[in-house]
Every structure is written in structure tokens, then in C-alpha cells.
Design an enzyme around this catalytic site. Sequence first.
Site, PDB file in Angstrom:
ATOM      1  N   LYS A 107     -40.405 -26.705 -65.298  1.00 28.50           N
ATOM      2  CA  LYS A 107     -38.960 -26.900 -65.435  1.00 28.50           C
ATOM      3  C   LYS A 107     -38.714 -28.114 -66.308  1.00 28.50           C
ATOM      4  O   LYS A 107     -39.535 -29.029 -66.331  1.00 28.50           O
ATOM      5  CB  LYS A 107     -38.323 -27.136 -64.062  1.00 28.50           C
ATOM      6  CG  LYS A 107     -36.859 -26.781 -64.014  1.00 28.50           C
ATOM      7  CD  LYS A 107     -36.706 -25.275 -63.890  1.00 28.50           C
ATOM      8  CE  LYS A 107     -35.314 -24.839 -63.604  1.00 28.50           C
ATOM      9  NZ  LYS A 107     -35.324 -23.489 -63.024  1.00 28.50           N
ATOM     10  N   GLY A 219     -19.906 -21.157 -57.050  1.00 29.58           N
ATOM     11  CA  GLY A 219     -20.397 -21.339 -58.420  1.00 29.58           C
ATOM     12  C   GLY A 219     -19.893 -20.214 -59.288  1.00 29.58           C
ATOM     13  O   GLY A 219     -19.898 -19.049 -58.861  1.00 29.58           O
ATOM     14  N   TYR A 220     -19.425 -20.564 -60.495  1.00 35.51           N
ATOM     15  CA  TYR A 220     -18.917 -19.507 -61.385  1.00 35.51           C
ATOM     16  C   TYR A 220     -19.483 -19.691 -62.791  1.00 35.51           C
ATOM     17  O   TYR A 220     -18.802 -19.545 -63.799  1.00 35.51           O
ATOM     18  CB  TYR A 220     -17.374 -19.516 -61.388  1.00 35.51           C
ATOM     19  CG  TYR A 220     -16.779 -18.123 -61.459  1.00 35.51           C
ATOM     20  CD1 TYR A 220     -16.999 -17.194 -60.451  1.00 35.51           C
ATOM     21  CD2 TYR A 220     -15.995 -17.734 -62.547  1.00 35.51           C
ATOM     22  CE1 TYR A 220     -16.469 -15.920 -60.520  1.00 35.51           C
ATOM     23  CE2 TYR A 220     -15.448 -16.456 -62.615  1.00 35.51           C
ATOM     24  CZ  TYR A 220     -15.696 -15.557 -61.584  1.00 35.51           C
ATOM     25  OH  TYR A 220     -15.162 -14.279 -61.641  1.00 35.51           O
ATOM     26  N   GLY A 221     -20.767 -20.053 -62.847  1.00 32.56           N
ATOM     27  CA  GLY A 221     -21.474 -20.135 -64.126  1.00 32.56           C
ATOM     28  C   GLY A 221     -22.098 -18.780 -64.431  1.00 32.56           C
ATOM     29  O   GLY A 221     -21.590 -17.742 -63.991  1.00 32.56           O
ATOM     30  N   ASN A 222     -23.191 -18.781 -65.149  1.00 31.77           N
ATOM     31  CA  ASN A 222     -23.827 -17.516 -65.536  1.00 31.77           C
ATOM     32  C   ASN A 222     -24.148 -16.653 -64.311  1.00 31.77           C
ATOM     33  O   ASN A 222     -23.808 -15.466 -64.261  1.00 31.77           O
ATOM     34  CB  ASN A 222     -25.098 -17.800 -66.357  1.00 31.77           C
ATOM     35  CG  ASN A 222     -25.886 -16.534 -66.659  1.00 31.77           C
ATOM     36  OD1 ASN A 222     -26.512 -15.945 -65.768  1.00 31.77           O
ATOM     37  ND2 ASN A 222     -25.856 -16.080 -67.892  1.00 31.77           N
ATOM     38  N   ALA A 223     -24.781 -17.264 -63.296  1.00 26.60           N
ATOM     39  CA  ALA A 223     -25.177 -16.476 -62.124  1.00 26.60           C
ATOM     40  C   ALA A 223     -23.954 -16.043 -61.312  1.00 26.60           C
ATOM     41  O   ALA A 223     -23.810 -14.865 -60.967  1.00 26.60           O
ATOM     42  CB  ALA A 223     -26.140 -17.276 -61.251  1.00 26.60           C
ATOM     43  N   GLY A 224     -23.074 -16.991 -61.015  1.00 29.59           N
ATOM     44  CA  GLY A 224     -21.925 -16.691 -60.151  1.00 29.59           C
ATOM     45  C   GLY A 224     -20.968 -15.688 -60.769  1.00 29.59           C
ATOM     46  O   GLY A 224     -20.573 -14.711 -60.116  1.00 29.59           O
ATOM     47  N   TYR A 225     -20.604 -15.895 -62.023  1.00 27.53           N
ATOM     48  CA  TYR A 225     -19.659 -14.964 -62.651  1.00 27.53           C
ATOM     49  C   TYR A 225     -20.266 -13.563 -62.763  1.00 27.53           C
ATOM     50  O   TYR A 225     -19.635 -12.557 -62.402  1.00 27.53           O
ATOM     51  CB  TYR A 225     -19.200 -15.441 -64.040  1.00 27.53           C
ATOM     52  CG  TYR A 225     -18.593 -14.297 -64.810  1.00 27.53           C
ATOM     53  CD1 TYR A 225     -17.409 -13.694 -64.351  1.00 27.53           C
ATOM     54  CD2 TYR A 225     -19.221 -13.752 -65.923  1.00 27.53           C
ATOM     55  CE1 TYR A 225     -16.874 -12.578 -64.995  1.00 27.53           C
ATOM     56  CE2 TYR A 225     -18.686 -12.638 -66.570  1.00 27.53           C
ATOM     57  CZ  TYR A 225     -17.519 -12.062 -66.101  1.00 27.53           C
ATOM     58  OH  TYR A 225     -17.003 -10.955 -66.718  1.00 27.53           O
TER      59      TYR A 225
HETATM   60  N1  GLU Z   1     -33.790 -20.958 -65.107  1.00 31.69           N
HETATM   61  C1  GLU Z   1     -34.066 -19.662 -64.556  1.00 31.69           C
HETATM   62  C2  GLU Z   1     -34.699 -19.791 -63.186  1.00 31.69           C
HETATM   63  O1  GLU Z   1     -34.522 -20.761 -62.485  1.00 31.69           O
HETATM   64  C3  GLU Z   1     -34.848 -18.790 -65.511  1.00 31.69           C
HETATM   65  C4  GLU Z   1     -36.188 -19.322 -65.917  1.00 31.69           C
HETATM   66  C5  GLU Z   1     -36.821 -18.536 -67.050  1.00 31.69           C
HETATM   67  O2  GLU Z   1     -36.250 -17.561 -67.482  1.00 31.69           O
HETATM   68  O3  GLU Z   1     -37.906 -18.959 -67.479  1.00 31.69           O
HETATM   69  O4  GLU Z   1     -35.346 -18.897 -62.721  1.00 31.69           O
END
Ligand code: GLU
Length: 419
Positions: A107, A219-225
Amino acid sequence: MSSEKPNPFEVAQKQLEDCAKIINLNANVYRILRVPMREIHVSLPLRMDDGSIQVFKGFRVQYNDTLGPTKGGIRFHPDETIDTVRALAAWMTWKCSLVDLPLGGAKGGVICNPKEMSLGELERLSRAYIDAIWQFIGPDKDIPAPDVYTDAQIMVWMMDEYSKFLGKNQFGVITGKPPILGGSAGRDDATARGGMYTIREAAKEFATDLKKATYAIQGYGNAGYNAARLIKTFFGGKIIAVSDSKGGILSKEGLDPKKVLEHKNKTRSVINFPNTEMISNEDLLELEVDVLLPSALENVITEKNAKNIKAKIVAELANGPTTPEADDVLYKNGIHVIPDFLCNAGGVTVSYFEMVQNLYMYYWDEKEVHERLNKKMTTAYHSVLDTSKEYNINMRQAAYVVAVRRVAEAMKLRGRVHS
Ligand code: GLU
């Protein structure tokens, strides 16, 4: 870990410790898996639009590469800490293993507030980050991707910067790119879509009628929306509350996800959406709904509020939203938690598909991506569910058992530990 804000890396280590006890993990393997394999700390001097130079701190943590090159997103966030990045890198290791990808975990993070930066500053910061770490990444070493407050545009700047060092295009260095530049069809909503497949399977197991169900999304970012949008197309049902960092909105009649997004894009928040009541992020979590989807940041369900959670299913699209103490309470209360590194594994799964397509130089259509994702998520969900029944443990512990076992077996085969 009873302080105000639990340290995410201590949480991740506690979860691993728990798992080590359950499976009687080899002590040498455990010692190796408790800590990251490699950490890169960088200072990024950045020319701001006003002509001053500001220095930003950045990290890349490569947690474990036993199963393959390390993989995981990059966050741009003002509250980023090295321990958060360490925890997220550990969870990526377990996530990739759980969905059976030939990848390790990593990460990255930069401490900054993208909401206060111009596009030009963001581009220079993205390029500066790659300038600082490019020797440590690559398609067969470590492959970044988007995470909180980073997106496809940022991925393209990073890919472009990396390609300059190589003197040739290298699309495969990063995933989450737009399809015109080597991105995969279906990557954009993959995290939420993967979560939908796991909710569908959980509902079969627990006889929940998702068409009649109510949902709350933090949350309403990529995942939430995208979760809100896909709940409508997958299941129907009513989304009665959503929120973002500024607060939440509640409507007993149900919300229209696209209209809420338009409002957010105009006003920079979901709050004050017409015909809704205001609700705090904390209260949203305690609503009486069938499915609760924490889709923002870590540590939102803790020992303080766990007893007040009334949802039947908690689908963790965020990483690390629930602390170990809270897990115990939810489990005792019969709440079915679809743990983060299972529920949100769709993102990295389609990232892996993107890597494969980059290497192959041949691109699949959306339908093919969805079918492959469905298969991966469904298989992973059932391996976790079966393990939780076999050992009589909660779903998170079961996810750890499946994931850590694979990494441990591979470590032994590679001769990284003996006996
Ligand atoms: N950031 C996303 C996660 O936490 C995707 C990671 C990725 O695609 O490498 O799983």
C-alpha cells in the site's frame, strides 16, 4: 486498544495473532508475517501554484511478496500515517491470497489534502511520488492502484511518469487506468460490484429478501456511490441513508443514487439533498436496516457503538472499518459481517485482470470481466463461509484462516521457513 482511535496496524497485528492461535501457525512464519517486508519513506518537495515549495511525506509499504509481486493502492489523505499504510498493506496481502491472485500485498500513501489542491499541484505531486519510488515498483515487482482520494487520472500521470524513466510505455506498472490507456473494462465499479456478489451469497445463506431490504451506506466515494447504484440494479430495495465526510442524509422513502451524486458534484457533499433529514455518520451506522455498508475509512465500528448496530448484514466495502473488540460483539449479536478483505476484493481482482490484459495486449469486454469477477468473489465467499462453520469462528477469522494458510504454505514451499 481502548484509546480514542485504535492504531490500524495494531488492529491488523491483533487479527493475525488471533488467526495464528486458531490454526496453530508455525512460530517462524508468524514472526515474519507480523511485520512488513519493506518500507519506503520519501519526502516530496512540491512547487505550489503560489510559487512556494511545500514538502509532502509519502510512503510505500511492501508487506509480503511470497505469492507474487506486491499489489495495492495509493491514498492521498490528510490523516495518512505510516501505521495506516502498514495495516492496509497487510490487508492487501490477505486480500490477494483470499481471492487466490498470484500477488502479494502493498500500500502507498501521501499525507496531503487533495480537496485543497489544484489539478496542477495534484499532477506534480503524483509525478513526484513516482520519481521517488520508481526503482521499487514495476509490473513484476509492485503494482500500485487507486484508493481513497486517488483516481484514474492520477493513475495515468503516474504511469506516464514511470514510462519516462523506462524510455518506453509501461502500462502494466499501475492499474485503475482509464480503458483508453490500458485500463480494464469494469475496473471503475469493481470494488462495489464484487461486494454485491458477496451480499447476494450472504442473503441466500441467511434468507434475506434483498428486493425488500433496506440499506445504509457510509461514504459516497467510488465504493459507496457505485454500491448505491448497483444495489438498485442488482436487488432493488431501498437505500434509506448515505453519508460523506461532511455528514449524512436520511429518507424513509429511499434515495435515488444518481440524483444524490449530481447534488454532491454540485455542492461537494451529499448533505442538504432535498426532502431528506440530516443524520450524522455515527447515527447512520446504528440505523435499523437490513444491510449496512461501511464504505469510507477505518475504525468506525468500535467497542463503543458495536452493541448499537442493528443491521442484519454488515458488508465492509471500506478497509478496516471494524475493530477486533467490535467484531466480538457483532458476532455474539448474530450479525453477519462480510469482512473487508473479502467484501472489497473486487477492486484488486479486476486490477489483476487489468495486469493480465496489459501483458496480453488484448482486452476483454465488460461482460467477460463481470463473469470472471463473479466467479472469483463467489468462490472466495463460500470458502470463508465454509471455514467459519467448520471452525465455529466469525467470518473475519475465517477469512484470515483461508488467506494466511495459503501464504504460510507458499513460504514453506519457497524455503523461507523450515519445518
Ligand atoms: N485500493 C484497492 C483495495 O484496497 C484496490 C487495490 C488494487 O487494485 O491494487 O483493495
